[in-house]
Design a protein around this motif. Structure first.
Motif, PDB file in Angstrom:
ATOM      1  N   LEU A 234      42.727  43.765  38.393  1.00 12.66           N
ATOM      2  CA  LEU A 234      43.895  43.182  39.060  1.00 12.66           C
ATOM      3  C   LEU A 234      45.078  43.052  38.107  1.00 12.66           C
ATOM      4  O   LEU A 234      46.229  43.238  38.510  1.00 12.66           O
ATOM      5  CB  LEU A 234      43.540  41.806  39.639  1.00 12.66           C
ATOM      6  CG  LEU A 234      42.588  41.793  40.829  1.00 12.66           C
ATOM      7  CD1 LEU A 234      42.212  40.353  41.194  1.00 12.66           C
ATOM      8  CD2 LEU A 234      43.210  42.487  42.042  1.00 12.66           C
ATOM      9  N   LEU A 235      44.808  42.725  36.841  1.00  7.43           N
ATOM     10  CA  LEU A 235      45.885  42.608  35.861  1.00  7.43           C
ATOM     11  C   LEU A 235      46.595  43.946  35.690  1.00  7.43           C
ATOM     12  O   LEU A 235      47.831  44.011  35.651  1.00  7.43           O
ATOM     13  CB  LEU A 235      45.320  42.132  34.522  1.00  7.43           C
ATOM     14  CG  LEU A 235      46.343  41.951  33.394  1.00  7.43           C
ATOM     15  CD1 LEU A 235      47.325  40.835  33.725  1.00  7.43           C
ATOM     16  CD2 LEU A 235      45.628  41.656  32.069  1.00  7.43           C
TER      17      LEU A 235
ATOM     18  N   GLU B 280      54.657  45.318  38.780  1.00  8.99           N
ATOM     19  CA  GLU B 280      55.832  44.689  38.181  1.00  8.99           C
ATOM     20  C   GLU B 280      56.711  45.717  37.480  1.00  8.99           C
ATOM     21  O   GLU B 280      57.947  45.642  37.535  1.00  8.99           O
ATOM     22  CB  GLU B 280      55.391  43.614  37.185  1.00  8.99           C
ATOM     23  CG  GLU B 280      56.529  42.833  36.543  1.00  8.99           C
ATOM     24  CD  GLU B 280      57.351  42.037  37.541  1.00  8.99           C
ATOM     25  OE1 GLU B 280      58.504  41.681  37.210  1.00  8.99           O
ATOM     26  OE2 GLU B 280      56.844  41.763  38.644  1.00  8.99           O
ATOM     27  N   THR B 281      56.082  46.702  36.829  1.00  7.89           N
ATOM     28  CA  THR B 281      56.838  47.774  36.179  1.00  7.89           C
ATOM     29  C   THR B 281      57.655  48.556  37.200  1.00  7.89           C
ATOM     30  O   THR B 281      58.839  48.866  36.975  1.00  7.89           O
ATOM     31  CB  THR B 281      55.893  48.716  35.423  1.00  7.89           C
ATOM     32  OG1 THR B 281      55.152  47.966  34.446  1.00  7.89           O
ATOM     33  CG2 THR B 281      56.671  49.815  34.717  1.00  7.89           C
TER      34      THR B 281
ATOM     35  N   ALA C 248      52.449  38.723  30.658  1.00  5.78           N
ATOM     36  CA  ALA C 248      52.391  37.273  30.837  1.00  5.78           C
ATOM     37  C   ALA C 248      52.582  36.888  32.300  1.00  5.78           C
ATOM     38  O   ALA C 248      51.837  36.063  32.848  1.00  5.78           O
ATOM     39  CB  ALA C 248      53.449  36.595  29.967  1.00  5.78           C
ATOM     40  N   LEU C 249      53.570  37.473  32.949  1.00  3.27           N
ATOM     41  CA  LEU C 249      53.827  37.166  34.354  1.00  3.27           C
ATOM     42  C   LEU C 249      52.640  37.563  35.226  1.00  3.27           C
ATOM     43  O   LEU C 249      52.202  36.791  36.086  1.00  3.27           O
ATOM     44  CB  LEU C 249      55.088  37.887  34.825  1.00  3.27           C
ATOM     45  CG  LEU C 249      55.400  37.801  36.327  1.00  3.27           C
ATOM     46  CD1 LEU C 249      55.539  36.352  36.767  1.00  3.27           C
ATOM     47  CD2 LEU C 249      56.651  38.602  36.655  1.00  3.27           C
ATOM     48  N   SER C 250      52.118  38.755  34.997  1.00  2.10           N
ATOM     49  CA  SER C 250      50.995  39.239  35.804  1.00  2.10           C
ATOM     50  C   SER C 250      49.768  38.347  35.634  1.00  2.10           C
ATOM     51  O   SER C 250      49.104  37.990  36.611  1.00  2.10           O
ATOM     52  CB  SER C 250      50.647  40.678  35.402  1.00  2.10           C
ATOM     53  OG  SER C 250      51.764  41.528  35.568  1.00  2.10           O
ATOM     54  N   SER C 251      49.485  37.960  34.401  1.00  3.87           N
ATOM     55  CA  SER C 251      48.319  37.119  34.147  1.00  3.87           C
ATOM     56  C   SER C 251      48.529  35.699  34.669  1.00  3.87           C
ATOM     57  O   SER C 251      47.570  35.045  35.112  1.00  3.87           O
ATOM     58  CB  SER C 251      48.006  37.083  32.652  1.00  3.87           C
ATOM     59  OG  SER C 251      46.742  36.493  32.417  1.00  3.87           O
ATOM     60  N   ALA C 252      49.765  35.214  34.639  1.00  6.57           N
ATOM     61  CA  ALA C 252      50.041  33.875  35.167  1.00  6.57           C
ATOM     62  C   ALA C 252      49.752  33.808  36.670  1.00  6.57           C
ATOM     63  O   ALA C 252      49.192  32.826  37.164  1.00  6.57           O
ATOM     64  CB  ALA C 252      51.485  33.488  34.886  1.00  6.57           C
TER      65      ALA C 252
ATOM     66  N   ILE D 116      48.970  34.277  24.644  1.00  8.47           N
ATOM     67  CA  ILE D 116      49.119  35.322  23.624  1.00  8.47           C
ATOM     68  C   ILE D 116      50.315  36.221  23.935  1.00  8.47           C
ATOM     69  O   ILE D 116      51.128  36.529  23.051  1.00  8.47           O
ATOM     70  CB  ILE D 116      47.833  36.156  23.520  1.00  8.47           C
ATOM     71  CG1 ILE D 116      46.667  35.287  23.038  1.00  8.47           C
ATOM     72  CG2 ILE D 116      48.042  37.344  22.584  1.00  8.47           C
ATOM     73  CD1 ILE D 116      46.861  34.682  21.669  1.00  8.47           C
ATOM     74  N   ALA D 117      50.433  36.647  25.198  1.00  8.03           N
ATOM     75  CA  ALA D 117      51.537  37.535  25.573  1.00  8.03           C
ATOM     76  C   ALA D 117      52.884  36.846  25.402  1.00  8.03           C
ATOM     77  O   ALA D 117      53.875  37.483  25.021  1.00  8.03           O
ATOM     78  CB  ALA D 117      51.361  38.001  27.019  1.00  8.03           C
TER      79      ALA D 117
END
Length: 242
Positions: A215-216, A223-224, A88-92, A71-72
């Protein structure tokens, strides 16, 4: 004595996630109690069956994590927003973690039930493919660096990779496999699990889901901050060159 004063705005921002963190700890404690004390021992598989309460939630979160990537990634391609790229990166990353956990716990369970650490079963193989896809996703982002081009390529991989999820889910119905068919969600039938086992599984799924979202959020904020530090370094480098 001086006291450390936390700004109200910052306190309001992080208080909800502190609640989620404490709730996650509580639910994880209940899950461990239920898995090892409350739930009965399976008549046929014995104590090895108790890994079920970790394996199933891990597999569920692997699905959820890559769905969020899916989705992201779509929203990033539509809006070109760095917010969705970071999500997207964090969830991956979390997807790789929980897919790994599902594969490892599945192997431990399979060793006791099947007598082998690994079999080239349809569900196991397609889950391994999912793990490889998203490891490749992370390697792509690591090697290509931070750029809109990298984000676009990663988004495409994240979208295509999700196609494997319905294949994994339906693999036990499409092919003959050693992996058991669903025993919790069975269309038109009552769950095959005893009520006590089902209750512990529900608590475990809620606990692991809370852990995923906590965690997400933490990984997204990290990441920010990483991107902000990289931006400041570029600004300082530009000022030094002048």
């Amino acid at each position: 004595m001086a006291q450390l004063v936390v700004p109200r705005e910052r306190a309001r921002r992080f208080a909800p996630w502190s609640v989620v963190g404490w709730l996650t700890i509580l639910l994880m404690g209940l899950t461990m109690f239920g898995a090892f004390i409350y739930a009965p021992t399976d008549r046929f598989q014995g104590i090895a069956q108790r890994i079920f309460y970790i394996h199933v939630p891990s597999a569920w979160l692997a699905y959820l994590a890559v769905f969020v990537v899916f989705i992201a990634s779509i929203l990033y391609l539509v809006r070109r927003s760095g917010f969705w790229d970071r999500v997207a990166l964090s969830s991956a990353e979390l997807g790789v973690v929980f897919t790994t956990l599902a594969l490892v716990t599945g192997s431990l369970w399979g060793r006791q039930v099947w007598g082998a650490w690994w079999v080239w079963d349809a569900r196991l193989t397609t889950t391994l493919v999912l793990w490889l896809i998203y490891v490749g996703y992370l390697m792509l982002r690591s090697t290509m660096g931070d750029s809109p081009r990298t984000a676009r390529f990663a988004a495409i991989v994240g979208i295509i990779g999700f196609i494997d999820v319905p294949i994994i889910h339906q693999s036990v119905n499409w092919w003959r496999t050693q992996h058991p068919t669903p025993i919790v969600v069975t269309p038109g039938e009552n769950p095959a699990l005893p009520p006590s086992m089902l209750l512990v599984l529900i608590v475990a799924v809620i606990a692991f889901s809370a852990l995923y979202f906590w965690l997400l959020n933490a990984r997204y904020r990290l990441e920010t901050q990483r991107e902000r530090i990289a931006e400041l370094r570029r600004e300082l480098q530009g000022a030094a060159d002048v």
